[in-house]
Design a protein around this motif. Structure first.
Motif, short mmCIF file in Angstrom:
data_model
loop_
_atom_site.label_atom_id
_atom_site.label_comp_id
_atom_site.label_asym_id
_atom_site.label_seq_id
_atom_site.Cartn_x
_atom_site.Cartn_y
_atom_site.Cartn_z
N ALA A 1 0.73 -1.53 -0.18
CA ALA A 1 0.13 0.26 -0.08
C ALA A 1 0.90 1.57 -0.26
O ALA A 1 1.92 1.50 0.16
CB ALA A 1 -0.67 0.30 0.80
N PRO A 2 0.72 2.11 -0.66
CA PRO A 2 1.71 3.23 -0.40
C PRO A 2 1.80 3.91 0.60
O PRO A 2 0.11 4.34 1.18
CB PRO A 2 0.67 3.55 -2.17
N ALA A 3 2.55 4.32 1.34
CA ALA A 3 3.13 4.55 2.31
C ALA A 3 3.78 5.78 2.25
O ALA A 3 4.12 6.86 1.17
CB ALA A 3 4.39 3.75 3.23
N PRO A 4 2.94 6.91 2.73
CA PRO A 4 3.38 9.31 3.11
C PRO A 4 4.41 9.24 3.36
O PRO A 4 5.30 9.66 3.48
CB PRO A 4 2.48 9.10 4.54
N ALA B 1 1.13 12.24 -5.21
CA ALA B 1 2.52 12.28 -4.63
C ALA B 1 3.17 10.84 -4.97
O ALA B 1 3.15 9.99 -4.94
CB ALA B 1 2.62 13.06 -3.67
N LEU B 2 4.15 11.25 -4.57
CA LEU B 2 5.33 9.89 -3.83
C LEU B 2 5.41 9.51 -2.76
O LEU B 2 5.21 8.39 -2.44
CB LEU B 2 6.50 10.62 -4.98
N THR B 3 6.04 10.81 -1.89
CA THR B 3 5.25 10.74 -0.43
C THR B 3 4.27 12.38 0.49
O THR B 3 4.80 13.06 -0.32
CB THR B 3 6.70 10.15 0.12
N THR B 4 4.24 12.00 1.08
CA THR B 4 4.22 13.21 2.05
C THR B 4 4.82 13.76 3.41
O THR B 4 4.37 13.94 4.37
CB THR B 4 2.24 13.29 2.58
N SER B 5 5.83 13.52 2.78
CA SER B 5 6.80 13.42 4.57
C SER B 5 7.92 14.41 4.28
O SER B 5 9.08 14.64 5.08
CB SER B 5 7.74 11.69 4.57
N PRO C 1 -2.05 15.06 11.55
CA PRO C 1 -0.37 13.90 11.52
C PRO C 1 0.35 14.50 10.73
O PRO C 1 0.28 15.27 9.46
CB PRO C 1 -0.69 12.26 11.01
N VAL C 2 2.19 15.11 10.67
CA VAL C 2 2.69 15.61 10.67
C VAL C 2 2.68 14.79 8.75
O VAL C 2 3.58 15.25 8.02
CB VAL C 2 4.17 15.36 10.57
#
Length: 473
Positions: A25-28, A195-199, A256-257
């Motif tokens: 599952a795509p991870a943030p 997006a690829l991530t949101t971190s 959440p961040v």
């Protein structure tokens, strides 16, 4: 393999990759290119097979560098010499044995650069179909580690510098975009944003938190609370450690961040800090680069993290209750995941006396920081002096420099960000030497580069024919 038959575990990241390989599952927080590889190998139910493949990739990186340098006209002994840090550096070997993304990341970039440089002897750019294949490899490398994203524009620019390079540049750029677009679509389908991530926001906040001064930045009201108090002890903490604390200002945001909203807020705050205090930001980045080239090995970002880059003398202890990629109906702790993936009750094992031999080897056989700095400096000189092959050297050296600087500039210094740059820095130096050798030989004989290479590095038959012609009155 005798010392650690099931590989080595990096606390946190290895658990993450295995967990998401079992429950995709795509991870943030991270892209899952490495988890896709683990997923493909999962039917083997063997951690040993994963590590064997990674060591094969490490050897292949050296072989590719050797082949490119030989084709560039460097003598075989000099080409082999340039690969020694890739083959015998203990930290390279240890990184290959970790269940981590770095080895696959290096292998994909090395494959892409090899395809693009294969015609280096002719002085011509790559054909469009080769550039297309290289783009696919490099695009996937970004999914393995998002820190590879800036390498794409570096390579694209170098391709455009070749005469008629627009066609391979177009093929390369389009191909690199394919895996990234596919992943972004998957991310949107699961998390509602492209997006690829949101971190990236929390990582960049950590990079700027130590110097960000709200009195200088004047952030909007919704961001004012993200500044650390002047003189706070947290300002002296390593960013790579600070961002995981539960009492930092970002953790007090309503979301959440890693939510898209919080990520955007943190990114905006960090960019304001950089623009308001560019000198402080450059100083922070410079400190990270200084650690990479220092003769002293720092216990950074923490002593626990740095210790994971050394061969251990005892098995990994798995935390109880911790889990990654848990979904309804698909529970699993990190220990259960490791046992399930490897079909073994002991996913971490240390066998003596082989482990002690590796521990002793690592104390002495590695490329120290000043030597890494010297390789980068020689690569910079090669870019300036490699007339006729400046584009090729710039492509490789620029990739190495980008891989070193971008993680430090966007997150923090870490030794596992330094080790993957060494193969490409060494390759850049070798290409620079090949350019100087071909240039010198061409000036001595009055021949063109192609004629010189044919004379000195052609087949045995061509050299015999050259000798026969020279003996005719």
């Amino acid at each position: 393999m005798l010392a650690y038959p099931h590989g080595l575990w990096f606390t946190g990241d290895s658990y993450f990759y295995v967990g998401y390989a079992l429950r995709p599952a795509p991870a943030p927080s991270k892209t899952l290119g490495y988890s896709f590889l683990l997923r493909a190998l999962e039917p083997l139910h063997s951690l040993t097979a994963v590590v064997v493949l990674q060591h094969a990739m490490g050897l292949a990186i050296a072989v590719m560098a050797y082949a490119v340098l030989c084709r560039a006209g460097l003598p075989s002994w000099a080409s082999a010499l340039a690969t020694l840090p890739l083959l015998y550096d203990a930290y390279q070997i240890e990184l290959e044995h970790l269940l981590m993304s770095e080895t696959l990341f290096m292998f994909l970039i090395a494959g892409a650069l090899t395809l693009l440089l294969w015609r280096v002897r002719d002085g011509r750019g790559p054909p469009w179909w080769t550039a297309l294949a290289a783009g696919l490899l490099l695009g996937y490398a970004v999914l393995v580690r998002s820190a590879g994203a800036p390498v794409v524009p570096v390579v694209l620019l170098c391709l455009l510098l070749w005469r008629g390079g627009w066609r391979p540049a177009l093929a390369f750029g389009a191909a690199a975009a394919v895996p990234l677009a596919a992943y972004a679509l998957w991310f949107h389908a699961e998390r509602g944003t492209y997006a690829l991530t949101t971190s990236d926001g929390i990582y960049l906040w950590g990079r700027t938190a130590g110097f960000a001064d709200c009195a200088k930045m004047r952030p909007p009201p919704d961001e004012a609370g993200l500044c650390l108090a002047p003189g706070a002890a947290e300002r002296r903490e390593a960013p790579g450690h600070l961002i995981w604390r539960g009492d930092i200002p970002p953790r007090r945001l309503p979301e959440p961040v890693v939510s898209p909203q919080a990520n955007s807020t943190l990114r905006d705050f960090s960019i304001r800090a950089i623009l308001a205090q560019p000198g402080d930001y450059l100083e922070a980045v410079g400190e990270g680069v200084g650690r990479a080239f220092s003769p002293h090995r720092y216990r950074y970002p923490t002593s626990t993290t740095e210790r994971l880059y050394h061969f251990p003398d005892r098995p990994q202890l798995f935390p109880s209750g911790l889990a990654y990629a848990v979904r309804p109906g698909a529970p699993g702790t990190v220990l259960a995941d490791a046992m399930r993936y490897g079909r073994t009750p002991a996913p971490s094992e240390v066998v003596q006396p082989y482990a002690d031999r590796l521990i002793g080897y690592q104390r002495h056989w590695f490329l120290p920081g000043p030597a890494i700095g010297a390789v980068f400096a020689l690569g910079a000189v090669a870019v300036l002096g490699a007339r006729g092959r400046r584009r090729e050297v710039l492509m490789v050296w620029g990739s190495a420099g980008t891989l070193l600087l971008f993680p430090i500039a966007s997150a923090d210094f870490d030794y596992r960000y330094v080790v993957p740059t060494v193969p490409f820095a060494c390759l850049a130096v070798g290409l620079g030497l090949s350019a100087l050798r071909v240039r010198a030989a061409g000036e001595d004989t009055g021949r063109t580069d192609a004629q010189t290479l044919s004379r000195w590095w052609g087949t045995p038959g061509s050299r015999r024919r050259e000798k026969d012609r020279a003996s005719v009155p």
